[in-house]
Design an enzyme around this catalytic site. Structure first.
Site, PDB file in Angstrom:
ATOM      1  N   GLY A 162       0.455  -1.059   0.158  1.00  0.00           N
ATOM      2  CA  GLY A 162       0.079   0.746  -0.140  1.00  0.00           C
ATOM      3  C   GLY A 162       0.383   1.201   0.438  1.00  0.00           C
ATOM      4  CG  HIS A 190      -0.472   0.774   7.715  1.00  0.00           C
ATOM      5  ND1 HIS A 190       0.692   0.267   8.425  1.00  0.00           N
ATOM      6  CD2 HIS A 190      -0.072   1.919   6.545  1.00  0.00           C
ATOM      7  CE1 HIS A 190       1.465   0.794   8.059  1.00  0.00           C
ATOM      8  NE2 HIS A 190       1.350   1.792   7.130  1.00  0.00           N
ATOM      9  CD  GLU A 191      -1.063   2.051   2.730  1.00  0.00           C
ATOM     10  OE1 GLU A 191      -0.671   3.536   2.828  1.00  0.00           O
ATOM     11  OE2 GLU A 191      -0.649   0.878   3.094  1.00  0.00           O
ATOM     12  CB  CYS A 207       5.720   1.652   7.769  1.00  0.00           C
ATOM     13  SG  CYS A 207       4.770   3.282   6.728  1.00  0.00           S
ATOM     14  CG  LEU A 208       7.033   1.322   1.517  1.00  0.00           C
ATOM     15  CD1 LEU A 208       6.363   1.896   0.022  1.00  0.00           C
ATOM     16  CD2 LEU A 208       7.923   0.565   1.503  1.00  0.00           C
ATOM     17  CD  GLN A 265       3.265   5.296   2.774  1.00  0.00           C
ATOM     18  OE1 GLN A 265       2.478   5.471   2.485  1.00  0.00           O
ATOM     19  NE2 GLN A 265       4.249   5.007   3.195  1.00  0.00           N
ATOM     20  CG  HIS A 268       0.561   6.152   6.108  1.00  0.00           C
ATOM     21  ND1 HIS A 268       2.131   7.114   6.723  1.00  0.00           N
ATOM     22  CD2 HIS A 268       0.592   5.293   5.567  1.00  0.00           C
ATOM     23  CE1 HIS A 268       2.662   5.890   6.189  1.00  0.00           C
ATOM     24  NE2 HIS A 268       1.829   5.056   6.050  1.00  0.00           N
TER      25      HIS A 268
HETATM   26  O1  GNR Z   1       4.000  -2.593   2.184  1.00  0.00           O
HETATM   27  C1  GNR Z   1       4.003  -2.621   3.719  1.00  0.00           C
HETATM   28  N1  GNR Z   1       2.847  -3.650   3.967  1.00  0.00           N
HETATM   29  C2  GNR Z   1       2.683  -3.792   5.218  1.00  0.00           C
HETATM   30  C3  GNR Z   1       2.848  -5.029   6.578  1.00  0.00           C
HETATM   31  C4  GNR Z   1       1.846  -4.522   7.544  1.00  0.00           C
HETATM   32  C5  GNR Z   1       0.803  -4.126   7.688  1.00  0.00           C
HETATM   33  C6  GNR Z   1       0.929  -2.622   6.928  1.00  0.00           C
HETATM   34  C7  GNR Z   1       1.814  -2.589   5.953  1.00  0.00           C
HETATM   35  S1  GNR Z   1       1.655  -2.005   4.382  1.00  0.00           S
HETATM   36  C8  GNR Z   1       3.017  -1.200   4.398  1.00  0.00           C
HETATM   37  C9  GNR Z   1       3.473  -0.025   3.604  1.00  0.00           C
HETATM   38  C10 GNR Z   1       2.637   1.397   3.563  1.00  0.00           C
HETATM   39  O2  GNR Z   1       4.027   1.929   4.303  1.00  0.00           O
HETATM   40  N2  GNR Z   1       1.804   1.679   3.224  1.00  0.00           N
HETATM   41  O3  GNR Z   1       2.026   3.256   3.836  1.00  0.00           O
HETATM   42 NI    NI Z   2       3.228   2.573   6.030  1.00  0.00          NI
END
Ligand code: GNR
Ligand code: NI
Length: 171
Positions: free
Chosen positions: A46, A133-134, A91-92, A51, A137
Site C-alpha cells: 500500500g 494503515h493507509e 511501513c515504507l 508518504q 497516513h
Molecule cells: O508494504 C507494507 N506492508 C505492510 C505490512 C503490514 C501492515 C501494513 C503494511 S503497509 C506497508 C506499505 C506502507 O507503508 N503503506 O503505507
Molecule cells: Ni505505511
C-alpha cells in the site's frame, strides 16, 4: 510514469492531514499511476499520498500474491463492522522496523475509484489492515503511534541516526 520519493519517520511532513480530492481529473490519475509504480517498485502492499508529500486523500493498495490487483482509493472512509486482529506491521516510511498492531478485523470501506465512481466494499484480513494503515497516513498517523512510546522513541532515534549517516556519506 515516475518513481516518487518516500518520506521517512520522523519527518514532520508525515503528520500533515490530507485534504479531500475535489475532482478526479488527469492530474489525480497521474498521481495514482506514479504512486502505483512507486508501491510496486518499493515493494509495498500500500501507499498513501502523504508518504510522497502530496497532501490529498489518495491511496493505492495491492495485497494480492501476483501483484495484479491494484486498488485505488480516493477520499476513502471506513466504518468498523467488528472484531480485532493483530499483525506485525511495517511501513515504507519506517524502513526496517516491524511491530505488532491491533486493528479492526472487518470494515466497510467507501471510496471513489480512478474513474471518479463511488464504490463500497467489505474488507477483512490483510486488506482491512492495509486500508486502516493507509487511512491513518492520510490523517498524519503512523503505525508507530499504535505502539508504546518507548518503542516509538527507540525507532525514532535509530532512524535519525541512520539519516544522519546517510547525509554524511553524500557530502
Ligand atoms: O508494504 C507494507 N506492508 C505492510 C505490512 C503490514 C501492515 C501494513 C503494511 S503497509 C506497508 C506499505 C506502507 O507503508 N503503506 O503505507
Ligand atoms: Ni505505511
Amino acid at each position: 510514469m515516475a518513481l516518487l520519493d518516500i518520506l521517512e519517520f520522523p519527518d514532520p511532513r508525515l503528520r500533515t492531514k490530507a485534504k479531500d480530492v475535489k475532482e478526479v481529473n488527469n492530474s489525480i490519475r497521474k498521481l495514482v499511476d506514479n504512486m502505483l509504480e512507486t508501491m510496486y517498485e518499493a515493494p509495498g502492499i500500500g501507499l498513501a499520498a502523504t508518504q510522497v508529500n502530496v497532501h490529498q486523500r489518495v491511496v493505492v493498495i495491492d495485497v494480492s500474491e501476483e501483484k495484479d490487483q491494484p486498488l485505488v482509493l480516493i477520499n476513502p472512509t471506513y466504518q468498523i463492522i467488528g472484531g480485532e486482529q493483530e499483525y506485525d506491521e511495517g511501513c515504507l516510511s519506517v524502513p526496517g522496523y516491524y511491530e505488532t498492531v491491533i486493528r479492526a478485523e472487518k470494515i466497510q470501506l467507501n471510496a471513489i475509484d480512478r474513474d471518479g465512481n463511488a464504490f463500497e466494499m467489505q474488507c477483512d484480513e490483510l486488506l482491512a489492515i492495509c486500508v486502516q494503515h493507509e487511512i491513518d497516513h492520510l490523517n498524519g498517523v503512523l503505525f508507530v503511534d499504535h505502539i508504546s512510546k518507548l518503542k516509538r522513541e527507540r525507532i525514532k532515534a535509530k532512524l535519525v541516526k541512520a539519516h544522519k549517516a546517510e547525509l554524511k556519506k553524500h557530502r
